[in-house]
Motif scaffolding. Structure first.
Motif, PDB file in Angstrom:
ATOM      1  N   PRO A  24       0.416  -0.984   0.200  1.00 43.39           N
ATOM      2  CA  PRO A  24       0.222  -0.099  -0.021  1.00 43.39           C
ATOM      3  C   PRO A  24       1.025   1.371   0.141  1.00 43.39           C
ATOM      4  N   VAL A  25       0.323   2.247  -0.298  1.00 37.91           N
ATOM      5  CA  VAL A  25       0.669   3.673  -0.313  1.00 37.91           C
ATOM      6  C   VAL A  25       1.502   4.585   1.326  1.00 37.91           C
ATOM      7  N   TYR A  26      -0.294   3.853   1.683  1.00 38.05           N
ATOM      8  CA  TYR A  26      -0.446   3.776   3.152  1.00 38.05           C
ATOM      9  C   TYR A  26      -1.169   2.937   3.475  1.00 38.05           C
ATOM     10  N   GLY A  27      -0.289   2.367   4.730  1.00 41.03           N
ATOM     11  CA  GLY A  27      -1.059   1.113   5.745  1.00 41.03           C
ATOM     12  C   GLY A  27      -0.732   1.399   6.579  1.00 41.03           C
ATOM     13  N   GLY A  28      -2.442   1.543   8.198  1.00 40.39           N
ATOM     14  CA  GLY A  28      -2.307   1.295   9.147  1.00 40.39           C
ATOM     15  C   GLY A  28      -3.424   2.287   9.943  1.00 40.39           C
ATOM     16  N   PRO A  29      -2.948   2.430  11.318  1.00 37.08           N
ATOM     17  CA  PRO A  29      -4.786   3.458  11.884  1.00 37.08           C
ATOM     18  C   PRO A  29      -5.075   4.313  10.623  1.00 37.08           C
ATOM     19  N   ALA A  30      -6.367   4.172  10.857  1.00 40.32           N
ATOM     20  CA  ALA A  30      -6.876   5.388  10.637  1.00 40.32           C
ATOM     21  C   ALA A  30      -7.445   6.456  10.562  1.00 40.32           C
ATOM     22  N   LYS A  31      -7.238   6.824  11.987  1.00 37.21           N
ATOM     23  CA  LYS A  31      -7.351   7.701  12.122  1.00 37.21           C
ATOM     24  C   LYS A  31      -6.807   7.506  14.765  1.00 37.21           C
ATOM     25  N   GLY A  32      -6.443   8.450  14.879  1.00 35.77           N
ATOM     26  CA  GLY A  32      -5.277   8.677  15.945  1.00 35.77           C
ATOM     27  C   GLY A  32      -5.902   8.214  17.245  1.00 35.77           C
ATOM     28  N   GLY A  33      -6.954   8.764  16.972  1.00 41.91           N
ATOM     29  CA  GLY A  33      -8.078   8.256  18.506  1.00 41.91           C
ATOM     30  C   GLY A  33      -8.043   7.148  19.270  1.00 41.91           C
ATOM     31  N   VAL A  34      -8.312   6.477  20.484  1.00 41.11           N
ATOM     32  CA  VAL A  34      -8.636   4.713  20.994  1.00 41.11           C
ATOM     33  C   VAL A  34     -10.074   5.486  21.138  1.00 41.11           C
ATOM     34  N   GLY A  35     -10.918   4.349  20.928  1.00 44.78           N
ATOM     35  CA  GLY A  35     -12.567   4.099  21.056  1.00 44.78           C
ATOM     36  C   GLY A  35     -12.994   5.887  20.359  1.00 44.78           C
ATOM     37  N   ALA A  36     -13.646   5.660  21.964  1.00 47.17           N
ATOM     38  CA  ALA A  36     -15.265   6.709  21.467  1.00 47.17           C
ATOM     39  C   ALA A  36     -14.113   8.163  21.891  1.00 47.17           C
ATOM     40  N   ILE A  37     -12.850   7.703  22.359  1.00 50.07           N
ATOM     41  CA  ILE A  37     -12.154   9.288  23.197  1.00 50.07           C
ATOM     42  C   ILE A  37     -11.370   9.933  22.429  1.00 50.07           C
ATOM     43  N   PRO A  38     -11.542  10.847  21.800  1.00 50.93           N
ATOM     44  CA  PRO A  38     -10.455  11.931  20.761  1.00 50.93           C
ATOM     45  C   PRO A  38      -9.186  12.402  21.755  1.00 50.93           C
ATOM     46  N   GLY A  39      -8.486  12.206  21.331  1.00 48.83           N
ATOM     47  CA  GLY A  39      -7.505  13.784  21.974  1.00 48.83           C
ATOM     48  C   GLY A  39      -6.148  12.699  22.740  1.00 48.83           C
ATOM     49  N   VAL A  40      -6.780  11.621  23.605  1.00 51.30           N
ATOM     50  CA  VAL A  40      -6.113  10.623  24.457  1.00 51.30           C
ATOM     51  C   VAL A  40      -5.344   9.468  24.208  1.00 51.30           C
ATOM     52  N   ALA A  41      -4.881   9.369  22.776  1.00 49.14           N
ATOM     53  CA  ALA A  41      -3.954   8.990  22.131  1.00 49.14           C
ATOM     54  C   ALA A  41      -3.200   9.417  20.493  1.00 49.14           C
ATOM     55  N   SER A  42      -2.289   8.525  20.237  1.00 52.40           N
ATOM     56  CA  SER A  42      -1.134   8.970  19.137  1.00 52.40           C
ATOM     57  C   SER A  42      -0.630   7.437  19.153  1.00 52.40           C
ATOM     58  N   PHE A  43      -0.837   7.355  17.569  1.00 50.93           N
ATOM     59  CA  PHE A  43       0.027   5.958  17.258  1.00 50.93           C
ATOM     60  C   PHE A  43       1.180   6.987  16.580  1.00 50.93           C
ATOM     61  N   LEU A  44       2.893   6.173  16.735  1.00 51.66           N
ATOM     62  CA  LEU A  44       3.438   6.571  16.226  1.00 51.66           C
ATOM     63  C   LEU A  44       3.352   5.503  14.676  1.00 51.66           C
ATOM     64  N   ILE A  45       3.278   6.933  13.522  1.00 47.52           N
ATOM     65  CA  ILE A  45       3.130   5.309  12.153  1.00 47.52           C
ATOM     66  C   ILE A  45       4.312   5.580  11.292  1.00 47.52           C
ATOM     67  N   PRO A  46       4.392   4.382  10.303  1.00 49.31           N
ATOM     68  CA  PRO A  46       5.919   4.532   9.509  1.00 49.31           C
ATOM     69  C   PRO A  46       5.401   5.573   8.444  1.00 49.31           C
ATOM     70  N   PHE A  47       6.524   5.888   7.855  1.00 46.82           N
ATOM     71  CA  PHE A  47       5.728   6.962   6.948  1.00 46.82           C
ATOM     72  C   PHE A  47       6.953   7.256   6.461  1.00 46.82           C
ATOM     73  N   LYS A  48       6.879   7.354   4.461  1.00 43.13           N
ATOM     74  CA  LYS A  48       7.459   8.045   3.434  1.00 43.13           C
ATOM     75  C   LYS A  48       7.227   9.712   3.066  1.00 43.13           C
ATOM     76  N   ASN A  49       7.640  10.789   3.234  1.00 47.39           N
ATOM     77  CA  ASN A  49       6.794  12.036   3.132  1.00 47.39           C
ATOM     78  C   ASN A  49       6.798  12.286   1.554  1.00 47.39           C
ATOM     79  N   ALA A  50       6.393  14.086   1.487  1.00 43.59           N
ATOM     80  CA  ALA A  50       6.730  14.048  -0.183  1.00 43.59           C
ATOM     81  C   ALA A  50       7.772  14.341  -0.936  1.00 43.59           C
ATOM     82  N   LYS A  51       9.435  13.620  -0.513  1.00 44.47           N
ATOM     83  CA  LYS A  51      10.131  14.267  -0.041  1.00 44.47           C
ATOM     84  C   LYS A  51      11.047  13.161  -0.424  1.00 44.47           C
ATOM     85  N   GLY A  52      10.353  11.781  -0.095  1.00 42.01           N
ATOM     86  CA  GLY A  52      11.173  10.739   0.263  1.00 42.01           C
ATOM     87  C   GLY A  52      11.649  10.192   1.188  1.00 42.01           C
TER      88      GLY A  52
END
Length: 463
Positions: free
Chosen positions: A388-416
């Motif tokens: 995939p071009v991107y594969g991983g969590p679809a959003k940053g929250g956990v359950g119904a509580i936004p803002g209490v969690a973040s994922f560290l996601i592997p990523f290649k930016n626009a500059k490679g």
């Protein structure tokens, strides 16, 4: 901008995909790690795939639907439904009813999403549609799939999992089986192992750790994140950013702190300053620590192929005033120490506590949670159309509580550049402060000569 992108998704009616051949009808108990309150929700992941010249005009929907049916023969508990037994114990009634599958089309091209695919994604609720009545804890399908074909010939695969059934590694294992079967394999290369009794409480239960992640904390000062005026941003940490932040650590910690330790301590400190709680309020940094391998040996050894939840929520605790006043190394050291507790005895202790205390939810009052999915393998799933071009969590929250969690996601930016992207959700004014605080720690430490400043990057948002 991708975040303002609007498009229309046309969905066919949801259908149930059951195992391709008969499977055992039985009741299988979840582990005492699986069924804690903090995992009783559905978690979404998403994969963006380009058109493949090798696959030509082949339709991904029937390919993936057929592979799911064959994979469910091996992973038949996923085709069942959860029941609650005495003492709030969850078990899977292996009925073979199947998982939800939605076939859809969208009038949008993959390149319309921009070069930097990362959460938050536009129109996410249309790409992983919440079929009415499907997101309950008991009696609902345990997996939902949506294949959305794009105007360019690519497609988006959205998946929603009931978290009590599997963690990120377990879900990737199952999706890996689907991918292998979609590419023509006769059987999955990894044999699934149920084995949930490995992580059940002892008799009698005897917790051996404080487990402050499950403290009962009254929200007396209203410090749970508000649901209105929330701002979503993602921040990219490449090699230069990580090196810049690491320069703020004392020498003895610089070489010992992992990238997760470093970024988690950084985010915890900056987020605390941004939210501006009273100086005497205790702030919690909850870390997701996988217990597979490493120190998890002994009586709780996790075998290869185990796809249940095999992680703990160890917590670092400090007052808001302490975090703000002391150098970054203090927060990083606390994170490192909390993570270091997790081993076989810690996992048994969590299971014991669950039984003694009615399977509590980890505390969300003045708490923040970080989960590292950089090595989970979502980006390696190939259903025949390539990775995939991107594969991983679809959003940053956990359950119904936004803002209490973040994922560290592997990523290649626009500059490679390879790095890690971290979605963050905060109230608007707090986000502005967060960005400023982050910028300070992406600048050279005060003791470094100013002429070296050019070697340190300014903050870079992924958006």
């Amino acid at each position: 901008m991708a975040e303002s992108l609007k498009f229309t998704v046309r969905r066919k009616p949801a259908e149930l995909v059951s195992p391709a051949s008969p499977t055992p009808r039985e009741l299988k108990r979840l582990s005492d790690i699986d069924d804690q309150d903090g995992l009783r929700f559905h978690i979404p992941v998403i994969q963006f795939h380009r058109r493949s010249a090798l696959m030509g005009a082949r339709d991904p929907a029937p390919v993936i639907r057929g592979a799911i049916a064959r994979a469910l023969v091996h992973y038949y508990p996923f085709a069942g439904r959860l029941r609650e037994l005495e003492g709030r114990k969850l078990a899977v009634d292996c009925t073979g009813e199947g998982v939800l599958f939605i076939e859809a089309d969208a009038d949008v091209r993959l390149d319309h999403f921009g070069d930097a695919l990362q959460p938050p994604f536009p129109c996410l609720d249309e790409l992983i549609f919440d079929v009415p009545g499907s997101s309950e804890v008991l009696g609902s399908p345990l997996l939902l799939f949506q294949v959305t074909r794009l105007a360019c010939g690519g497609f988006i695969l959205g998946v929603r999992l009931h978290h009590t059934m599997a963690d990120a590694q377990g879900l990737v294992q199952f999706l890996g089986a689907v991918a292998e079967l979609a590419r023509g394999a006769a059987a999955p290369s990894v044999r699934p192992v149920w084995g949930r009794e490995l992580l059940e409480a002892r008799d009698p239960p005897r917790p051996a750790f404080a487990h402050r992640e499950y403290d009962v904390v009254p929200d007396t000062k209203g410090t749970i994140i508000p649901l209105d005026d929330m701002v979503h941003r993602s921040f990219f940490f490449g090699r230069r950013e990580v090196a810049a932040v690491r320069a703020h650590l004392p020498p003895h910690l610089r070489s010992r702190a992992s990238t997760f330790d470093l970024l988690t301590g950084l985010l915890w400190r900056c987020r605390t300053v941004a939210l501006a709680p009273d100086a005497d309020e205790e702030m919690r940094m909850i870390c997701i620590v996988n217990a597979r391998g490493g120190k998890s040996g002994g009586g709780a050894a996790i075998p290869e192929g185990y796809y249940g939840n095999a992680f703990a929520f160890p917590v670092a605790v400090a007052t808001a005033g302490d975090l703000a006043a002391r150098p970054l190394g203090h927060a990083v050291e606390l994170v490192k120490r909390a993570k270091g507790e997790v081993g076989a005895e810690y996992m048994r202790s969590v299971a014991d506590l669950m039984v003694l205390r009615g399977r509590p939810h980890f505390t969300v009052v003045r708490a923040y949670l970080a989960s590292d999915v950089t090595k989970a393998g979502f980006g390696d799933l190939d259903f025949g159309w390539g990775k995939p071009v991107y594969g991983g969590p679809a959003k940053g929250g956990v359950g119904a509580i936004p803002g209490v969690a973040s994922f560290l996601i592997p990523f290649k930016n626009a500059k490679g550049e390879d790095g890690i992207v971290v979605p963050m959700c905060l109230p608007g004014p707090a986000m502005e402060t967060f960005v400023r605080e982050l910028g300070k720690l992406l600048s050279p430490p005060a003791e470094q000569p100013q002429e070296d400043a050019s070697s340190f990057p300014v903050i870079r948002s992924a958006l």
